[in-house]
Scaffold this active site. Structure first.
Site, PDB file in Angstrom:
ATOM      1  N   TYR A 145       0.846  -1.209   0.000  1.00 60.54           N
ATOM      2  CA  TYR A 145       0.000   0.000   0.000  1.00 60.54           C
ATOM      3  C   TYR A 145       0.874   1.249   0.000  1.00 60.54           C
ATOM      4  CZ  TYR A 145      -3.853   3.096   1.471  1.00 60.54           C
ATOM      5  OH  TYR A 145      -4.800   4.091   1.555  1.00 60.54           O
ATOM      6  N   ARG A 185     -10.415  -2.318  10.114  1.00 61.33           N
ATOM      7  CA  ARG A 185      -9.791  -1.131  10.704  1.00 61.33           C
ATOM      8  C   ARG A 185     -10.296  -0.917  12.129  1.00 61.33           C
ATOM      9  NH1 ARG A 185      -9.742   2.881   5.505  1.00 61.33           N
ATOM     10  NH2 ARG A 185     -11.650   1.783   4.940  1.00 61.33           N
TER      11      ARG A 185
HETATM   12  N1  UDP Z   1      -6.023  -1.627  15.673  1.00 63.96           N
HETATM   13  C1  UDP Z   1      -6.333  -2.257  16.865  1.00 63.96           C
HETATM   14  N2  UDP Z   1      -7.327  -3.183  16.869  1.00 63.96           N
HETATM   15  C2  UDP Z   1      -8.058  -3.501  15.763  1.00 63.96           C
HETATM   16  C3  UDP Z   1      -7.749  -2.843  14.558  1.00 63.96           C
HETATM   17  C4  UDP Z   1      -6.721  -1.915  14.551  1.00 63.96           C
HETATM   18  O1  UDP Z   1      -5.717  -2.005  17.907  1.00 63.96           O
HETATM   19  O2  UDP Z   1      -8.969  -4.338  15.866  1.00 63.96           O
HETATM   20  C5  UDP Z   1      -4.937  -0.634  15.678  1.00 63.96           C
HETATM   21  C6  UDP Z   1      -3.894  -0.861  14.594  1.00 63.96           C
HETATM   22  O3  UDP Z   1      -2.883  -1.737  15.063  1.00 63.96           O
HETATM   23  C7  UDP Z   1      -3.394   0.547  14.360  1.00 63.96           C
HETATM   24  C8  UDP Z   1      -4.594   1.429  14.664  1.00 63.96           C
HETATM   25  O4  UDP Z   1      -5.505   0.624  15.392  1.00 63.96           O
HETATM   26  O5  UDP Z   1      -2.380   0.872  15.277  1.00 63.96           O
HETATM   27  C9  UDP Z   1      -5.281   1.947  13.418  1.00 63.96           C
HETATM   28  O6  UDP Z   1      -5.491   0.856  12.580  1.00 63.96           O
HETATM   29  P1  UDP Z   1      -6.351   0.964  11.246  1.00 63.96           P
HETATM   30  O7  UDP Z   1      -6.333  -0.385  10.625  1.00 63.96           O
HETATM   31  O8  UDP Z   1      -7.662   1.596  11.530  1.00 63.96           O
HETATM   32  O9  UDP Z   1      -5.573   2.018  10.340  1.00 63.96           O
HETATM   33  P2  UDP Z   1      -4.019   2.313  10.043  1.00 63.96           P
HETATM   34  O10 UDP Z   1      -3.816   3.655  10.603  1.00 63.96           O
HETATM   35  O11 UDP Z   1      -3.152   1.288  10.711  1.00 63.96           O
HETATM   36  O12 UDP Z   1      -3.944   2.235   8.576  1.00 63.96           O
END
Ligand code: UDP
Length: 315
Positions: A145, A185
């Site tokens: 990505y 997410r």
């Molecule tokens: N995250 C989490 N639990 C979940 C999904 C995501 O703790 O069930 C954390 C993930 O590790 C990241 C943050 O939330 O640090 C945001 O993740 P997301 O996938 O929403 O977006 P990113 O900013 O990583 O693209």
């Protein structure tokens, strides 16, 4: 205007399409439905000015008639989605960007690409300004990505230097209605897990931060950038930096019920902190995010509740 939007059936693409239609534009939407859903467009009605074509933009496309703007918003955007579709993610950011740039060049249309805060990788500068070149692992699982989006920016600048009228928006974490409840997410996971009354999965210790922009704010910023004459990247995102543990606790509190927090392994290369410096958006576009996290989460939760109910009834 007559506008071509790739990724029109996706989360941000559908909100963008809705806003363009609402101001009287005609939209030709493209989507291969890998992660987009036609039901995101259902409420617009048949006479809305939208024509949808199921098309994968990694392949060239010809559109009849005049086009004023080409907006390239097609891509898997959730980490689990791009882990599941690594080559498609690379392709849509690279070959897909080229297809859309060629279309814009052919039509002498304005072009905009949806880039991302992921171009900064796991950032060593905080907050992130557009001048920061980032800290991306080119061979890690997120690279499909991050590097595709960096390549998309490079393509866009190459066409810009050859005379095309281009825009680059770097989108930070955005949330709202029409995210797939199972897209993986943080906000969709936390909301659907809390509504289920099970475990809300925080990755690592939950100390990593994000700032969370409600989708209507983002769309307003995108339209302002499109109307501006700024060709260099512009960050769009909120200033409400929060840890993922705080976010999970907030959502559990809003939902009520029996849900509790459970910890899971932190994904590889997960950025430890993320906060946009939005000085450029403020000075060039007069834009800042306005919807508070509390308001945005409540609106989103209402929508997730109805989605979860609809699924429960087999709809
Ligand atoms: N995250 C989490 N639990 C979940 C999904 C995501 O703790 O069930 C954390 C993930 O590790 C990241 C943050 O939330 O640090 C945001 O993740 P997301 O996938 O929403 O977006 P990113 O900013 O990583 O693209």
């Amino acid at each position: 205007m007559r506008v071509v939007v790739s990724g029109a059936a996706g989360f941000i693409g559908s909100h963008l399409t809705e806003a363009l239609l609402a101001r009287g534009d005609e939209v030709v939407g493209l989507d291969n439905l890998l992660t987009g859903r036609m039901k995101n467009l259902e409420s617009f009605g048949d006479s809305s000015g939208l024509t949808m074509l199921t098309h994968d933009v990694i392949h060239p496309i010809q559109i009849e008639g005049a086009v004023d703007a080409v907006l390239h918003f097609a891509s898997p955007a959730s980490p689990p989605d791009y882990y599941a579709h690594p080559v498609a993610t690379l392709d849509v950011g690279t070959a897909g960007t080229r297809t859309m740039l060629e279309l814009a060049a052919d039509k002498q249309a304005r072009f905009m690409v949806a880039s991302t805060s992921e171009v900064y990788g796991d950032p060593l500068e905080h907050p992130q300004t557009e001048a920061y070149w980032g800290n991306v692992n080119p061979v890690g699982p997120r690279s499909v990505y991050d590097e595709a989006k960096r390549c998309a920016e490079a393509y866009t600048m190459a066409y810009h230097r050859a005379g095309l009228d281009t825009r680059i928006v770097r989108i930070f974490n955005t949330y709202g209605e029409r995210m797939r409840p199972n897209d993986g997410r943080a906000i969709p996971n936390f909301m659907s897990q809390a509504l289920d009354g099970g475990e809300v999965t925080v990755y690592g210790a939950g100390s990593q931060t994000r700032s969370l922009c409600y989708v209507s704010d983002l769309i307003r910023g995108i339209l302002l950038l499109l109307a501006s004459d700024e060709h260099l990247p512009v960050n769009l995102g909120a200033q409400n930096e929060i840890t993922m543990l705080q976010l999970a606790e907030t959502i559990v509190g809003l939902v009520g019920g029996d849900a509790r927090i459970g910890y899971r392994e932190l994904p590889v290369d997960d950025p430890k902190q993320r906060l946009p410096d939005t000085t450029r958006a403020r000075t060039i576009l007069g834009w800042t995010a306005e919807v508070t996290l509390a308001d945005g989460l409540l609106r989103t939760l209402d929508w997730f509740r109805s989605e979860v109910n609809a699924e429960g009834q087999g709809r």
